[in-house]
Design an enzyme around this catalytic site. Structure first.
Site, PDB file in Angstrom:
ATOM      1  N   THR A 251       0.927  -1.256   0.029  1.00  0.00           N
ATOM      2  CA  THR A 251       0.095   0.055   0.150  1.00  0.00           C
ATOM      3  C   THR A 251       0.842   1.070  -0.063  1.00  0.00           C
ATOM      4  O   THR A 251       2.144   1.199   0.303  1.00  0.00           O
ATOM      5  CB  THR A 251      -1.032   0.176   1.333  1.00  0.00           C
ATOM      6  OG1 THR A 251      -0.049   0.489   2.535  1.00  0.00           O
ATOM      7  CG2 THR A 251      -1.617  -1.305   1.538  1.00  0.00           C
TER       8      THR A 251
ATOM      9  N   ALA B 152       3.229  -0.974   4.926  1.00  0.00           N
ATOM     10  CA  ALA B 152       2.436   0.066   5.477  1.00  0.00           C
ATOM     11  C   ALA B 152       3.570   1.390   5.554  1.00  0.00           C
ATOM     12  O   ALA B 152       4.327   1.322   6.052  1.00  0.00           O
ATOM     13  CB  ALA B 152       1.813  -0.080   6.780  1.00  0.00           C
TER      14      ALA B 152
ATOM     15  N   VAL C 286       7.243  -2.064   7.342  1.00  0.00           N
ATOM     16  CA  VAL C 286       7.184  -0.717   7.340  1.00  0.00           C
ATOM     17  C   VAL C 286       7.856  -0.134   6.185  1.00  0.00           C
ATOM     18  O   VAL C 286       9.246  -0.368   5.764  1.00  0.00           O
ATOM     19  CB  VAL C 286       7.972  -0.060   8.674  1.00  0.00           C
ATOM     20  CG1 VAL C 286       7.999   1.197   8.474  1.00  0.00           C
ATOM     21  CG2 VAL C 286       7.278  -0.814   9.736  1.00  0.00           C
ATOM     22  N   LYS C 287       7.063   0.696   5.523  1.00  0.00           N
ATOM     23  CA  LYS C 287       7.484   1.119   3.967  1.00  0.00           C
ATOM     24  C   LYS C 287       8.314   2.595   4.413  1.00  0.00           C
ATOM     25  O   LYS C 287       7.512   3.589   4.944  1.00  0.00           O
ATOM     26  CB  LYS C 287       6.459   1.320   3.087  1.00  0.00           C
ATOM     27  CG  LYS C 287       6.883   1.188   1.616  1.00  0.00           C
ATOM     28  CD  LYS C 287       5.515   1.129   0.865  1.00  0.00           C
ATOM     29  CE  LYS C 287       5.580   0.769  -0.502  1.00  0.00           C
ATOM     30  NZ  LYS C 287       4.396   0.955  -1.298  1.00  0.00           N
ATOM     31  N   LEU C 288       9.627   2.897   4.199  1.00  0.00           N
ATOM     32  CA  LEU C 288      10.023   4.083   4.452  1.00  0.00           C
ATOM     33  C   LEU C 288      10.504   4.486   2.932  1.00  0.00           C
ATOM     34  O   LEU C 288      10.861   3.888   2.048  1.00  0.00           O
ATOM     35  CB  LEU C 288      11.540   3.901   4.999  1.00  0.00           C
ATOM     36  CG  LEU C 288      11.162   3.378   6.398  1.00  0.00           C
ATOM     37  CD1 LEU C 288      12.655   3.024   7.300  1.00  0.00           C
ATOM     38  CD2 LEU C 288      10.408   4.136   7.360  1.00  0.00           C
TER      39      LEU C 288
END
Ligand code: G3P
Length: 213
Positions: A27, A56, A82-84
């Site tokens: 996402t 996310a 965790v998308k960074l």
């Protein structure tokens, strides 16, 4: 190659999960904003529906903010990645969160050097956006080739997640290069199973069968 859906739409996720072909979901803020409901509720729900990785994305631009958001997201479900963003703050947060055992997906990657840094920062996934490069007249798949070559040369564990996929040929080309994951919109996922000759052939079989009865 693992097949991910690039969506936050629960109906689309349900459909592909029913086909037994869904390995994970990505996402981003744009996709989340198209759906109703809270970010947390959507991510928690997707994580229940999909056993694989669910990305996310943080919204904070700074290291401390990214850490705070990332730690909260990681507490929602064990399969949260965790998308960074691919920034120096993002890389710094990637190292810290990865050292804490939180899986990180570095996104908005447009060059081989960015992918090299993501791997060195301990990212679990790196997300090169091939469609957006193609949109600029560049060759997105060439970037995948370069990243695969670099990661193979140094034995990095970071998985290459081909993102910003526009059509089925992107999926074929990513698979030929040995990319670990390809994420795509529902419309592209559905097209992977389709071929006009399959439909014509099936129709002919059915017609011939009914003529003989
Ligand atoms: O999720 C990130 C990426 O896949 C975005 O794709 O189509 O907005 O370039 P697109």
């Amino acid at each position: 190659m693992k097949l991910f859906l690039d969506t936050a739409n629960l109906d689309e996720i349900t459909r592909v999960a029913e086909w037994g072909l869904l390995d994970g979901v990505t996402t981003n803020p744009s996709l989340i904003s198209k759906e109703g409901g809270s970010f947390e509720t959507i991510i928690r729900k997707i994580c229940e529906m999909v056993p694989g990785a669910v990305s996310a994305e943080v919204l904070a631009p700074d290291y401390e903010g990214m850490l705070n958001e990332g730690r909260v997201y990681a507490g929602w479900a064990p399969n949260v990645y965790v998308k960074l963003p691919m920034t120096l703050e993002g890389l710094r947060a990637c190292r810290t969160l990865s050292d804490e055992g939180i899986s990180v997906n570095i996104t908005l990657v447009f060059s081989a050097n960015q992918a090299l840094l993501a791997a060195k920062a301990g990212a679990a996934f790196v997300s090169p956006f091939i469609g957006r490069l193609d949109d600029c007249g560049e060759d997105g798949m060439k970037l995948i080739e370069e990243i695969m070559q670099i990661y193979d040369a140094y034995g990095f564990d970071t998985e290459v997640l081909v993102a910003s996929v526009r059509h089925p040929r992107h999926v074929t080309d990513a698979a030929k290069l040995g990319a670990d994951i390809c994420t795509m919109p529902f419309s592209v996922f559905e097209k992977l199973a389709k071929h006009p000759l399959t439909d014509i052939g099936l129709q002919k079989f059915m017609e011939d069968w009914s003529k003989s009865r």
